[in-house]
Design a protein around this motif. Structure first.
Motif, mmCIF file in Angstrom:
data_model
loop_
_atom_site.group_PDB
_atom_site.id
_atom_site.type_symbol
_atom_site.label_atom_id
_atom_site.label_comp_id
_atom_site.label_asym_id
_atom_site.label_seq_id
_atom_site.Cartn_x
_atom_site.Cartn_y
_atom_site.Cartn_z
ATOM 1 N N UNK A 206 42.976 68.182 -1.687
ATOM 2 C CA UNK A 206 42.123 68.666 -2.797
ATOM 3 C C UNK A 206 42.509 68.659 -4.036
ATOM 4 N N UNK A 207 41.730 68.695 -5.100
ATOM 5 C CA UNK A 207 42.029 68.881 -6.352
ATOM 6 C C UNK A 207 43.082 70.351 -6.545
ATOM 7 N N UNK A 208 42.617 71.457 -5.844
ATOM 8 C CA UNK A 208 43.416 72.707 -5.923
ATOM 9 C C UNK A 208 44.653 72.522 -5.667
ATOM 10 N N UNK A 209 44.993 71.757 -4.183
ATOM 11 C CA UNK A 209 46.129 71.534 -3.895
ATOM 12 C C UNK A 209 46.982 71.006 -5.027
ATOM 13 N N UNK A 210 46.359 69.969 -5.624
ATOM 14 C CA UNK A 210 47.329 69.331 -6.598
ATOM 15 C C UNK A 210 47.541 70.290 -7.653
ATOM 16 N N UNK A 211 46.505 70.924 -8.044
ATOM 17 C CA UNK A 211 47.043 72.019 -9.381
ATOM 18 C C UNK A 211 48.109 72.888 -8.974
ATOM 19 N N UNK A 212 48.013 73.424 -7.479
ATOM 20 C CA UNK A 212 48.955 74.338 -7.003
ATOM 21 C C UNK A 212 50.274 73.696 -7.103
ATOM 22 N N UNK A 213 50.368 72.401 -6.890
ATOM 23 C CA UNK A 213 51.654 71.756 -6.851
ATOM 24 C C UNK A 213 52.473 71.684 -7.998
ATOM 25 N N UNK A 214 51.758 71.603 -9.091
ATOM 26 C CA UNK A 214 52.258 71.707 -10.448
ATOM 27 C C UNK A 214 52.872 72.789 -10.640
ATOM 28 N N UNK A 215 52.422 73.987 -9.810
ATOM 29 C CA UNK A 215 53.084 75.177 -10.372
ATOM 30 C C UNK A 215 54.393 75.372 -9.496
ATOM 31 N N UNK A 216 54.507 74.480 -8.669
ATOM 32 C CA UNK A 216 55.599 74.648 -7.577
ATOM 33 C C UNK A 216 56.868 73.935 -8.092
ATOM 34 N N UNK A 217 56.610 72.884 -9.191
ATOM 35 C CA UNK A 217 57.792 72.132 -9.478
ATOM 36 C C UNK A 217 58.209 72.603 -10.786
ATOM 37 N N UNK A 218 59.610 72.242 -11.027
ATOM 38 C CA UNK A 218 59.948 72.828 -12.430
ATOM 39 C C UNK A 218 59.563 71.814 -13.509
ATOM 40 N N UNK A 219 59.368 72.242 -14.820
ATOM 41 C CA UNK A 219 59.372 71.400 -15.804
ATOM 42 C C UNK A 219 60.098 70.015 -16.068
ATOM 43 N N UNK A 220 61.339 70.484 -15.684
ATOM 44 C CA UNK A 220 62.265 69.587 -16.115
ATOM 45 C C UNK A 220 62.052 68.344 -15.150
ATOM 46 N N UNK A 221 61.808 68.586 -13.772
ATOM 47 C CA UNK A 221 61.600 67.775 -12.615
ATOM 48 C C UNK A 221 60.393 67.031 -13.118
ATOM 49 N N UNK A 222 59.121 67.397 -13.769
ATOM 50 C CA UNK A 222 58.060 66.811 -13.931
ATOM 51 C C UNK A 222 58.395 65.866 -15.093
ATOM 52 N N UNK A 223 59.184 66.237 -15.985
ATOM 53 C CA UNK A 223 59.659 65.239 -17.212
ATOM 54 C C UNK A 223 60.415 64.292 -16.717
ATOM 55 N N UNK A 224 61.221 64.487 -15.876
ATOM 56 C CA UNK A 224 61.886 63.197 -15.052
ATOM 57 C C UNK A 224 61.083 62.137 -14.340
ATOM 58 N N UNK A 225 60.101 62.689 -13.704
ATOM 59 C CA UNK A 225 59.115 61.967 -12.986
ATOM 60 C C UNK A 225 58.484 61.131 -14.075
ATOM 61 N N UNK A 226 57.879 61.869 -15.144
ATOM 62 C CA UNK A 226 57.178 60.979 -16.017
ATOM 63 C C UNK A 226 58.213 60.089 -16.645
ATOM 64 N N UNK A 227 59.411 60.157 -16.927
ATOM 65 C CA UNK A 227 60.014 59.275 -17.691
ATOM 66 C C UNK A 227 60.440 58.071 -16.525
ATOM 67 N N UNK B 188 52.646 65.243 -4.370
ATOM 68 C CA UNK B 188 51.285 65.385 -4.692
ATOM 69 C C UNK B 188 51.235 65.190 -6.443
ATOM 70 N N UNK B 189 52.359 65.638 -6.941
ATOM 71 C CA UNK B 189 52.637 65.565 -8.425
ATOM 72 C C UNK B 189 52.523 64.186 -9.010
ATOM 73 N N UNK B 190 53.543 63.371 -8.209
ATOM 74 C CA UNK B 190 53.920 62.107 -8.623
ATOM 75 C C UNK B 190 52.556 61.401 -8.544
ATOM 76 N N UNK B 191 51.637 61.412 -7.157
ATOM 77 C CA UNK B 191 50.534 60.769 -6.984
ATOM 78 C C UNK B 191 49.573 60.725 -8.088
ATOM 79 N N UNK B 192 49.482 62.201 -8.454
ATOM 80 C CA UNK B 192 48.438 62.695 -9.569
ATOM 81 C C UNK B 192 49.004 61.981 -11.013
#
Lengths: 398, 398
Positions: B35-56, B140-144
């Motif tokens: 669900x969208x809620x699960x995806x939203x929750x997932x963003x809170x669970x990972x670090x900003x730096x990991x999110x930045x690496x995934x995006x790059x 979830x974050x990678x997919x989203x």
């Protein structure tokens, strides 16, 4: 049965090939390889005009497939990074040419030329011999015209096993292509993984889409040209005119009468032919895409306008003068096509099938140092600490 | 077992998926879709730096794969002939993301991006849920981040069956890609033909080629980064220096000591590692080509000079700073690579895997009339009279 044959060839090599050839093809061969004398003899057996057609077809097929060749490429970044894709031909390929009662030189051309165009250095051809221990003249001539020198008189599952694992006479290959009977298909499935194979071809299909500008006799003739292959072949007419569908039905019956392969074609028509009436062009297109036919003919006004809507078809023949046999023998595109709806995800045999890619990755010290921390973080998130450490070993002072 | 699961999913759809998920993953799910809620929750669970690496990493992987895109093309002749090749993306693809104890967002990126780059409109992702009925946050974050919206919490053979044949919740797809355990691999083999699949991946391999300019600690770390994947992983050092081989052996032992996945890595090294000494550069190249490794590192002076000699490797990492994890996570080329020597004939996962080609054939009346007789002759030589007649029907006076 097939497993047993494969095992015997792996263990006994040429001896097994000779034994199975005696048993299945009715001839005991001393030499498994076709000789220069046999090839010379073959040229005497075919007409000058057939030789000329074969040569012109070779030119056409080579020209079309040459457009499929792909270069290696690379991209660079000012930080020193070089990334690329290296395209390399396979070292070797084996081509199975079916035999039995008929001769299929077109099969030689369509399977060998993409491999040669890709740059495959070694091509081995196998085909079952006649009771006289010979291969059909047309097949030998086609192979020789292409410069194929490794021609083995062996067929069936034993030939596939020999190509996959090698014998004293036949060195193994990396990929096996070409159509064959159920034993050949089963053997290809068995050896897949140890070597690569092309698709396993199912029965042939055609969808003939016709509007009111089409001729019923031509649509019918094209349906019958599929039907004569096999009782399992499928010929489907899709038209927006119920009256036209009736005319084609009638023409099919009329033309069936004096076909040499009437028995096969009739069985195919009775069991598998369909005469579908679509309410609109859009519905006709949907029927085509749902079927994903091996061959698609567009016997319609302005056939190029349809191209953008056709998503799934092995080969698309546009307009009245692009009858399917034009593509089977002569035009240039390959006649080895995805069957049974696999055009949804598969392609005609092509040069890519005889090459593979290697990724190329070069990071400079600058690029590496800039990104090392991120890469290690990503690896650690996946629980792969040794991956992270492989990065960090490079950051240590010496 | 796998066949039984596939059959149950075909017959009972979602009910079977819920039952098997309860049995194998230990959780009864009402909704199979994340669900969208699960995806939203997932963003809170990972670090900003990991999110930045995934995006790059996404940017890098997209850029590299965009270079693999191919255009449709055609060629023309003054006689009116048009021949071509139409490139079409698959309609849909399913991506299996392995789960269990670990989270593999990199697997999401590497399997989804080539499909998206190819133009596949519908991408469905499946992955087994935890006992809490959740997917890992990184996945979830990678997919989203990639815009994948169809995310199903189902794994194993049942997920493969659902992707192949569809259920009430999960519409079927045309091709299934992504790694999985033995049940997933077996299920993929079973459904192959009804849908397409990528390769069946074997254990991971690396060949590290090192000359006297290489560092033993780095070569050892790279071997261990393969070894930690699986006891069946294979790490091979190929060097021209016996003394260097000894140093690497020593380093492997030293670095093994405090690895979190020491048990796996140690089993892999003991059972499958090789430390080979080549007499020359030429012999080293031959060893590489004979092995056709999934990953190849060239820890040598002037690694670009080696490229022309390397025929068989999934990915080639050049020089000290191109450690294999750089490619696993970040650089841009795909990390889904041919294993077990299949680099002889297979390629990294790429955009071509999510497209297919259709041949296009248009003959004008002029071109047709010029060649009709030849085509009919060729068909008759092959005993296919209806093919010849399909041509000749067009020559009749009206």
């Amino acid at each position: 049965m097939v497993k047993e044959i494969i095992e015997a060839v792996r263990q006994q090599g040429d001896t097994a090939l000779r034994d199975y050839t005696e048993r299945f093809d009715g001839v005991r061969l001393e030499s498994l390889r076709a000789t220069p004398e046999e090839i010379e003899e073959a040229y005497k057996e075919i007409s000058d005009s057939l030789l000329a057609v074969i040569r012109e077809a070779i030119e056409n097929i080579r020209l079309f497939h040459s457009k499929q060749k792909r270069d290696s490429w690379f991209m660079t970044n000012p930080d020193g990074t070089v990334l690329g894709q290296k395209v390399t031909p396979l070292d070797s390929a084996g081509v199975y040419v079916p035999g039995g009662t008929a001769a299929y030189p077109s099969s030689v051309l369509m399977n060998v030329i993409p491999a040669q165009t890709a740059g495959v250095e070694r091509i081995a051809m196998v085909s079952p011999p006649s009771k006289e221990g010979k291969l059909p003249a047309g097949v030998l001539v086609a192979a020789n015209e292409l410069g194929v020198t490794e021609i083995y008189k062996v067929g069936g599952a034993q030939a596939v096993a020999a190509l996959a694992y090698g014998t004293e006479t036949i060195p193994p290959v990396d990929k096996i292509v070409g159509p064959g009977n159920i034993y050949v298909a089963t053997a290809k499935r068995e050896v897949f993984g140890d070597v690569d194979i092309d698709m396993i071809a199912g029965p042939s299909e055609i969808a003939v889409v016709a509007d009111e500008t089409a001729r019923a006799n031509e649509a019918a003739a094209d349906m019958l040209s599929q039907a004569e292959h096999d009782p399992l072949s499928k010929s489907v007419l899709i038209t927006t005119s119920a009256a036209f569908a009736e005319k084609v039905k009638h023409e099919v019956e009329r033309q069936l009468e004096d076909l040499p392969r009437k028995e096969i074609a009739e069985a195919s028509i009775r069991q598998n032919a369909q005469f579908l009436v679509a309410a609109s062009k859009e519905e006709a297109v949907k029927m085509v895409n749902d079927m994903a036919p091996e061959h698609l003919e567009l016997l319609v006004d302005n056939p190029f306008e349809w191209l953008g809507s056709i998503k799934h078809a092995g080969a698309i023949f546009l307009g009245r003068y692009s009858s399917e046999p034009v593509g089977d023998y002569f035009a240039g595109p390959n006649h080895v096509l995805p069957t049974s709806g696999t055009a949804r995800f598969s392609s005609p045999l092509n040069v890519d099938d005889f090459t593979k890619k290697s990724s190329v990755i070069y990071y400079s010290r600058e690029a590496f140092e800039q990104h090392a921390g991120k890469i290690a973080e990503f690896a650690r998130y996946e629980g792969l600490e040794a991956h992270a450490r492989a990065i960090e070993e490079r950051l240590k002072e010496e």
